[in-house]
Design an enzyme around this catalytic site. Structure first.
Site, PDB file in Angstrom:
ATOM      1  N   ASN A  25       0.866  -1.179   0.000  1.00 53.10           N
ATOM      2  CA  ASN A  25       0.000   0.000   0.000  1.00 53.10           C
ATOM      3  C   ASN A  25       0.904   1.231   0.000  1.00 53.10           C
ATOM      4  OD1 ASN A  25      -1.844   2.018   0.422  1.00 53.10           O
ATOM      5  ND2 ASN A  25      -2.344   1.433   2.527  1.00 53.10           N
ATOM      6  N   LYS A  27       0.112   4.256  -0.489  1.00 51.68           N
ATOM      7  CA  LYS A  27      -0.562   5.483  -0.035  1.00 51.68           C
ATOM      8  C   LYS A  27      -0.290   6.621  -1.031  1.00 51.68           C
ATOM      9  CE  LYS A  27      -0.345   3.587   4.546  1.00 51.68           C
ATOM     10  NZ  LYS A  27      -0.287   3.776   5.982  1.00 51.68           N
ATOM     11  N   HIS A 115      -9.737   1.552   4.526  1.00 57.30           N
ATOM     12  CA  HIS A 115      -8.488   1.744   5.263  1.00 57.30           C
ATOM     13  C   HIS A 115      -8.741   2.767   6.382  1.00 57.30           C
ATOM     14  CE1 HIS A 115      -4.409   2.966   6.259  1.00 57.30           C
ATOM     15  NE2 HIS A 115      -4.007   1.832   5.713  1.00 57.30           N
ATOM     16  N   GLU A 117      -7.134   5.205   7.407  1.00 56.00           N
ATOM     17  CA  GLU A 117      -6.886   6.606   7.017  1.00 56.00           C
ATOM     18  C   GLU A 117      -8.081   7.174   6.250  1.00 56.00           C
ATOM     19  OE1 GLU A 117      -3.099   5.899   5.134  1.00 56.00           O
ATOM     20  OE2 GLU A 117      -2.225   5.463   7.088  1.00 56.00           O
ATOM     21  N   GLU A 187      -5.761  -4.452  10.735  1.00 58.01           N
ATOM     22  CA  GLU A 187      -4.779  -3.383  10.924  1.00 58.01           C
ATOM     23  C   GLU A 187      -5.107  -2.577  12.181  1.00 58.01           C
ATOM     24  OE1 GLU A 187      -2.602  -2.304   7.042  1.00 58.01           O
ATOM     25  OE2 GLU A 187      -4.381  -1.048   7.187  1.00 58.01           O
ATOM     26  N   GLY A 193       1.994   2.803  10.673  1.00 63.19           N
ATOM     27  CA  GLY A 193       2.952   3.895  10.514  1.00 63.19           C
ATOM     28  C   GLY A 193       3.655   4.300  11.796  1.00 63.19           C
ATOM     29  N   SER A 233       3.061  -1.544  10.583  1.00 64.48           N
ATOM     30  CA  SER A 233       4.493  -1.578  10.891  1.00 64.48           C
ATOM     31  C   SER A 233       5.141  -2.945  10.610  1.00 64.48           C
ATOM     32  CB  SER A 233       4.753  -1.133  12.333  1.00 64.48           C
ATOM     33  OG  SER A 233       4.353   0.212  12.491  1.00 64.48           O
TER      34      SER A 233
HETATM   35  P1  PGA Z   1       2.551   0.743   7.706  1.00 67.16           P
HETATM   36  O1  PGA Z   1       1.138   0.947   6.994  1.00 67.16           O
HETATM   37  O2  PGA Z   1       3.155  -0.515   7.160  1.00 67.16           O
HETATM   38  O3  PGA Z   1       3.349   1.969   7.336  1.00 67.16           O
HETATM   39  O4  PGA Z   1       2.303   0.652   9.177  1.00 67.16           O
HETATM   40  C1  PGA Z   1       0.272  -0.159   6.820  1.00 67.16           C
HETATM   41  C2  PGA Z   1      -1.034   0.288   6.218  1.00 67.16           C
HETATM   42  O5  PGA Z   1      -1.486   1.413   6.492  1.00 67.16           O
HETATM   43  O6  PGA Z   1      -1.644  -0.455   5.435  1.00 67.16           O
END
Ligand code: PGA
Length: 269
Positions: A25, A27, A115, A117, A187, A193, A233
Protein backbone atom coordinates in the site's frame (compact mmCIF):
# COMPACT_ATOMS: atom_id res chain seq x y z
CA UNK A 1 -17.56 -13.81 -11.88
CA UNK A 2 -14.09 -13.58 -13.37
CA UNK A 3 -11.61 -16.26 -12.48
CA UNK A 4 -9.14 -15.41 -9.72
CA UNK A 5 -5.91 -14.38 -11.35
CA UNK A 6 -3.83 -16.88 -9.42
CA UNK A 7 -0.72 -17.72 -11.36
CA UNK A 8 -0.56 -21.34 -12.44
CA UNK A 9 2.60 -21.79 -10.41
CA UNK A 10 1.29 -20.12 -7.31
CA UNK A 11 0.91 -22.75 -4.64
CA UNK A 12 -1.51 -22.57 -1.74
CA UNK A 13 -0.19 -22.79 1.79
CA UNK A 14 -0.20 -26.56 2.45
CA UNK A 15 -1.18 -25.93 6.08
CA UNK A 16 -4.31 -23.91 5.29
CA UNK A 17 -5.14 -24.50 1.62
CA UNK A 18 -5.28 -20.72 1.18
CA UNK A 19 -3.27 -18.59 -1.24
CA UNK A 20 -1.00 -16.11 0.50
CA UNK A 21 -1.26 -12.46 -0.50
CA UNK A 22 1.29 -9.76 0.33
CA UNK A 23 0.22 -6.26 -0.67
CA UNK A 24 2.10 -3.00 -1.01
CA UNK A 25 0.00 0.00 0.00
CA UNK A 26 1.99 2.95 -1.30
CA UNK A 27 -0.56 5.48 -0.04
CA UNK A 28 0.03 8.99 -1.50
CA UNK A 29 3.65 8.30 -2.46
CA UNK A 30 5.60 7.77 -5.71
CA UNK A 31 4.64 9.58 -8.91
CA UNK A 32 4.24 7.49 -12.05
CA UNK A 33 7.94 7.71 -12.99
CA UNK A 34 9.02 6.68 -9.48
CA UNK A 35 6.41 3.94 -9.53
CA UNK A 36 7.83 2.43 -12.71
CA UNK A 37 11.32 2.47 -11.22
CA UNK A 38 10.21 0.96 -7.92
CA UNK A 39 8.30 -1.83 -9.68
CA UNK A 40 11.27 -2.64 -11.93
CA UNK A 41 13.58 -2.75 -8.90
CA UNK A 42 11.17 -5.03 -7.05
CA UNK A 43 10.99 -7.35 -10.02
CA UNK A 44 14.82 -7.50 -10.19
CA UNK A 45 15.09 -8.19 -6.46
CA UNK A 46 12.73 -11.20 -6.57
CA UNK A 47 13.65 -14.72 -7.66
CA UNK A 48 11.19 -16.86 -9.66
CA UNK A 49 10.57 -19.05 -6.59
CA UNK A 50 9.38 -16.05 -4.56
CA UNK A 51 6.25 -15.92 -6.68
CA UNK A 52 5.31 -19.53 -5.98
CA UNK A 53 4.67 -18.93 -2.31
CA UNK A 54 2.71 -15.74 -2.39
CA UNK A 55 0.72 -13.54 -4.68
CA UNK A 56 2.03 -9.97 -4.65
CA UNK A 57 -0.24 -6.99 -5.21
CA UNK A 58 0.90 -3.40 -5.69
CA UNK A 59 -1.49 -0.59 -4.75
CA UNK A 60 -0.14 2.69 -6.15
CA UNK A 61 -1.89 6.07 -6.37
CA UNK A 62 -4.51 6.26 -9.16
CA UNK A 63 -2.19 8.25 -11.47
CA UNK A 64 0.30 5.35 -11.51
CA UNK A 65 -2.17 2.61 -12.42
CA UNK A 66 -2.09 2.92 -16.20
CA UNK A 67 1.73 3.11 -16.48
CA UNK A 68 2.09 0.14 -14.12
CA UNK A 69 -0.53 -1.84 -16.02
CA UNK A 70 1.46 -1.33 -19.23
CA UNK A 71 4.77 -2.20 -17.52
CA UNK A 72 3.40 -5.36 -15.89
CA UNK A 73 1.84 -6.48 -19.19
CA UNK A 74 4.79 -5.69 -21.46
CA UNK A 75 7.44 -7.20 -19.15
CA UNK A 76 5.17 -10.08 -18.14
CA UNK A 77 5.72 -9.30 -14.48
CA UNK A 78 3.90 -11.49 -12.02
CA UNK A 79 2.40 -8.73 -9.90
CA UNK A 80 -1.29 -8.16 -9.39
CA UNK A 81 -2.39 -4.58 -9.71
CA UNK A 82 -4.34 -3.05 -6.84
CA UNK A 83 -6.02 0.23 -5.97
CA UNK A 84 -6.28 2.00 -2.62
CA UNK A 85 -9.89 3.10 -2.87
CA UNK A 86 -12.84 3.56 -5.21
CA UNK A 87 -16.23 5.24 -5.24
CA UNK A 88 -19.29 3.05 -4.75
CA UNK A 89 -21.24 4.43 -7.74
CA UNK A 90 -20.26 3.24 -11.23
CA UNK A 91 -20.30 6.81 -12.65
CA UNK A 92 -21.91 10.18 -12.17
CA UNK A 93 -21.42 13.66 -10.78
CA UNK A 94 -18.86 12.87 -8.08
CA UNK A 95 -16.04 15.33 -8.77
CA UNK A 96 -12.61 13.90 -8.06
CA UNK A 97 -13.71 10.28 -7.60
CA UNK A 98 -12.76 7.07 -9.45
CA UNK A 99 -15.21 4.18 -9.87
CA UNK A 100 -14.78 0.42 -9.60
CA UNK A 101 -15.56 -0.22 -13.33
CA UNK A 102 -12.80 2.26 -14.24
CA UNK A 103 -10.34 0.29 -12.12
CA UNK A 104 -11.37 -3.06 -13.47
CA UNK A 105 -10.74 -1.77 -17.04
CA UNK A 106 -7.13 -1.22 -15.95
CA UNK A 107 -6.81 -4.88 -14.89
CA UNK A 108 -6.95 -4.00 -11.23
CA UNK A 109 -7.58 -7.19 -9.23
CA UNK A 110 -7.72 -5.93 -5.63
CA UNK A 111 -9.14 -2.76 -4.13
CA UNK A 112 -8.37 -1.71 -0.55
CA UNK A 113 -11.64 -0.69 1.10
CA UNK A 114 -12.12 1.10 4.42
CA UNK A 115 -8.49 1.74 5.26
CA UNK A 116 -8.35 3.49 8.66
CA UNK A 117 -6.89 6.61 7.02
CA UNK A 118 -9.96 6.78 4.76
CA UNK A 119 -12.26 6.24 7.73
CA UNK A 120 -10.43 8.88 9.79
CA UNK A 121 -9.54 11.63 7.28
CA UNK A 122 -12.30 11.12 4.73
CA UNK A 123 -15.07 10.19 7.15
CA UNK A 124 -15.88 6.82 5.58
CA UNK A 125 -18.57 5.14 7.61
CA UNK A 126 -19.30 1.42 7.86
CA UNK A 127 -22.20 2.03 5.41
CA UNK A 128 -19.86 3.56 2.83
CA UNK A 129 -17.39 0.69 3.29
CA UNK A 130 -20.19 -1.80 2.73
CA UNK A 131 -21.30 -0.03 -0.47
CA UNK A 132 -17.72 -0.07 -1.74
CA UNK A 133 -17.35 -3.81 -1.03
CA UNK A 134 -20.45 -4.39 -3.14
CA UNK A 135 -19.15 -2.10 -5.93
CA UNK A 136 -15.77 -3.88 -6.05
CA UNK A 137 -17.40 -7.30 -6.37
CA UNK A 138 -19.85 -5.98 -8.98
CA UNK A 139 -16.81 -5.11 -11.11
CA UNK A 140 -15.30 -8.60 -10.74
CA UNK A 141 -12.50 -7.46 -8.43
CA UNK A 142 -11.67 -8.49 -4.88
CA UNK A 143 -11.91 -6.13 -1.91
CA UNK A 144 -9.22 -5.98 0.78
CA UNK A 145 -11.40 -4.85 3.66
CA UNK A 146 -9.47 -3.06 6.41
CA UNK A 147 -10.59 -3.29 10.02
CA UNK A 148 -8.87 -2.49 13.29
CA UNK A 149 -9.19 -0.95 16.74
CA UNK A 150 -7.73 2.31 18.02
CA UNK A 151 -5.30 2.46 20.93
CA UNK A 152 -8.07 3.62 23.30
CA UNK A 153 -10.41 0.85 22.17
CA UNK A 154 -7.68 -1.72 22.86
CA UNK A 155 -7.03 -0.19 26.31
CA UNK A 156 -10.73 -0.43 27.08
CA UNK A 157 -10.85 -4.08 26.03
CA UNK A 158 -13.10 -3.34 23.05
CA UNK A 159 -10.93 -4.85 20.31
CA UNK A 160 -13.11 -7.87 19.63
CA UNK A 161 -16.37 -5.89 19.65
CA UNK A 162 -14.94 -3.33 17.22
CA UNK A 163 -13.59 -5.95 14.80
CA UNK A 164 -16.81 -7.95 14.84
CA UNK A 165 -18.92 -4.87 14.16
CA UNK A 166 -16.71 -3.63 11.31
CA UNK A 167 -16.50 -7.02 9.60
CA UNK A 168 -20.17 -7.83 10.06
CA UNK A 169 -21.24 -4.51 8.59
CA UNK A 170 -18.88 -4.81 5.60
CA UNK A 171 -19.76 -8.37 4.52
CA UNK A 172 -23.02 -9.65 6.06
CA UNK A 173 -25.06 -8.88 2.90
CA UNK A 174 -22.86 -10.98 0.60
CA UNK A 175 -23.78 -14.29 -1.01
CA UNK A 176 -21.54 -17.11 0.29
CA UNK A 177 -19.73 -17.40 -3.10
CA UNK A 178 -18.56 -13.81 -2.68
CA UNK A 179 -18.03 -13.95 1.08
CA UNK A 180 -15.42 -16.68 0.70
CA UNK A 181 -13.47 -14.54 -1.79
CA UNK A 182 -13.05 -11.62 0.61
CA UNK A 183 -9.67 -10.53 1.84
CA UNK A 184 -9.75 -8.85 5.24
CA UNK A 185 -6.77 -6.90 6.59
CA UNK A 186 -6.48 -6.71 10.36
CA UNK A 187 -4.78 -3.38 10.92
CA UNK A 188 -4.71 -2.11 14.52
CA UNK A 189 -4.82 1.67 14.03
CA UNK A 190 -2.12 2.28 16.64
CA UNK A 191 0.28 0.00 14.75
CA UNK A 192 -0.06 1.78 11.39
CA UNK A 193 2.95 3.89 10.51
CA UNK A 194 4.04 3.93 14.17
CA UNK A 195 6.98 1.56 13.97
CA UNK A 196 5.31 -0.51 16.70
CA UNK A 197 3.65 -3.61 15.25
CA UNK A 198 1.12 -5.79 17.04
CA UNK A 199 2.47 -8.82 18.88
CA UNK A 200 2.15 -12.00 16.86
CA UNK A 201 -0.36 -13.46 19.34
CA UNK A 202 -2.53 -10.33 19.09
CA UNK A 203 -2.45 -10.51 15.28
CA UNK A 204 -3.51 -14.16 15.47
CA UNK A 205 -6.30 -13.30 17.92
CA UNK A 206 -7.53 -10.51 15.63
CA UNK A 207 -7.51 -12.87 12.66
CA UNK A 208 -9.46 -15.51 14.60
CA UNK A 209 -12.07 -12.91 15.58
CA UNK A 210 -12.47 -11.92 11.93
CA UNK A 211 -12.74 -15.53 10.74
CA UNK A 212 -15.31 -16.26 13.45
CA UNK A 213 -17.62 -13.57 12.02
CA UNK A 214 -17.57 -15.34 8.63
CA UNK A 215 -18.15 -18.67 10.36
CA UNK A 216 -21.17 -17.40 12.26
CA UNK A 217 -22.64 -15.93 9.06
CA UNK A 218 -21.90 -18.75 6.56
CA UNK A 219 -20.29 -21.66 8.40
CA UNK A 220 -16.85 -23.20 8.55
CA UNK A 221 -16.41 -23.99 4.84
CA UNK A 222 -16.74 -20.34 3.82
CA UNK A 223 -14.75 -19.02 6.80
CA UNK A 224 -11.85 -21.34 6.06
CA UNK A 225 -11.46 -19.85 2.57
CA UNK A 226 -11.33 -16.18 3.59
CA UNK A 227 -7.85 -14.72 3.44
CA UNK A 228 -6.75 -12.51 6.31
CA UNK A 229 -3.80 -10.14 6.20
CA UNK A 230 -2.02 -8.44 9.07
CA UNK A 231 -0.97 -4.81 8.58
CA UNK A 232 0.73 -2.22 10.77
CA UNK A 233 4.49 -1.58 10.89
CA UNK A 234 5.40 -4.79 9.08
CA UNK A 235 9.10 -4.87 8.18
CA UNK A 236 11.64 -7.44 6.92
CA UNK A 237 12.46 -8.44 10.52
CA UNK A 238 8.95 -9.12 11.81
CA UNK A 239 7.25 -10.32 8.59
CA UNK A 240 7.97 -14.02 9.14
CA UNK A 241 6.46 -13.92 12.65
CA UNK A 242 3.11 -12.93 11.15
CA UNK A 243 3.28 -15.22 8.11
CA UNK A 244 3.69 -18.25 10.41
CA UNK A 245 0.42 -17.63 12.20
CA UNK A 246 -2.38 -20.14 11.60
CA UNK A 247 -4.97 -17.58 10.57
CA UNK A 248 -2.82 -14.94 8.88
CA UNK A 249 -2.52 -15.45 5.12
CA UNK A 250 -0.66 -12.34 4.14
CA UNK A 251 0.46 -8.82 4.89
CA UNK A 252 -0.61 -5.30 4.02
CA UNK A 253 2.55 -3.22 4.04
CA UNK A 254 2.82 0.58 3.96
CA UNK A 255 6.11 2.29 4.81
CA UNK A 256 8.37 -0.72 4.24
CA UNK A 257 6.80 -1.36 0.82
CA UNK A 258 8.02 2.00 -0.54
CA UNK A 259 11.55 0.63 -0.65
CA UNK A 260 11.63 -2.22 -3.22
CA UNK A 261 14.52 -3.94 -1.48
CA UNK A 262 12.85 -4.03 1.90
CA UNK A 263 9.54 -5.12 0.33
CA UNK A 264 11.38 -7.94 -1.47
CA UNK A 265 12.89 -9.04 1.85
CA UNK A 266 9.42 -9.10 3.40
CA UNK A 267 8.19 -11.34 0.56
CA UNK A 268 11.20 -13.61 0.99
CA UNK A 269 10.98 -13.71 4.80
P1 PGA B 1 2.55 0.74 7.71
O1 PGA B 1 1.14 0.95 6.99
O2 PGA B 1 3.15 -0.51 7.16
O3 PGA B 1 3.35 1.97 7.34
O4 PGA B 1 2.30 0.65 9.18
C1 PGA B 1 0.27 -0.16 6.82
C2 PGA B 1 -1.03 0.29 6.22
O5 PGA B 1 -1.49 1.41 6.49
O6 PGA B 1 -1.64 -0.46 5.44
Amino acid sequence: MAKEKHDMELRPNPRTGRYRLISANWKMNLNHLEAIQATQKLSFALRPADYSYTEISIHPPFTDLRPLQLLIDSDRMRFSLGAQNCHFEPNGAYTGEVSAPMLSRLNVSYVIVGHSERRQYFFETDEVVRAKVEAVFRSQMTPIICVGESFDERQRGETETKLRAQVDSAVSFLAPELAERCVVAYEPIWAIGSGVSAKAEDAQQGAVTIRTVFESLWGKAVASKVRIQYGGSVNPTNAADFMQLDDVDGLLVGTAALDPESFARIIQA
